[in-house]
Design a protein around this motif. Structure first.
Motif: not given
Length: 115
Positions: A21-45
């Motif tokens: 199953v693929t994951v598609a995070p919802h991120n309405p929380s701002g810059f820090i959360s976006t930064a963490m989500s980008v790093h998450f995306a980079a390590i999540t197949p």
């Protein structure tokens, strides 16, 4: 990241990956959360897409050294140390009268009551 942080987000993604199953995070929380989500995306197949609030177009873009904006539909993985951005503490201090909060109900212990 409302689910409980980056580690819990990874655990959820790993459980999903084990079931193809693929994951598609919802991120309405701002810059820090976006930064963490980008790093998450980079390590999540099994990452497929990130929803985010286009904060680079909002006045709060001054709260970070460089507001990330999508290029050709993608947020680039930063090369700077840490999460890849720095807070502009002067701008944040100047806006200290702003009422913060997402407006969602919380339990008495502070946990989200909207799940």
């Amino acid at each position: 990241i409302v689910c409980g942080g980056l580690l819990e987000m990874r655990k959820i993604a790993m459980l999903a990956e084990a079931r193809y199953v693929t994951v598609a995070p919802h991120n309405p929380s701002g810059f820090i959360s976006t930064a963490m989500s980008v790093h998450f995306a980079a390590i999540t197949p099994n990452f497929i897409i990130l929803e985010f609030g286009q904060d680079h177009l909002k006045p709060k873009a001054e709260f970070v050294d460089k507001a990330w904006a999508p290029v050709n539909g993608y947020l680039e993985l930063p090369t700077k140390p840490g999460i890849g951005m720095e807070l502009n503490l002067e701008a944040i201090s100047a806006a200290s009268g702003h009422p913060w909060g997402r407006g969602f109900p919380k339990h008495i212990d502070g946990s989200p009551a909207f799940i």
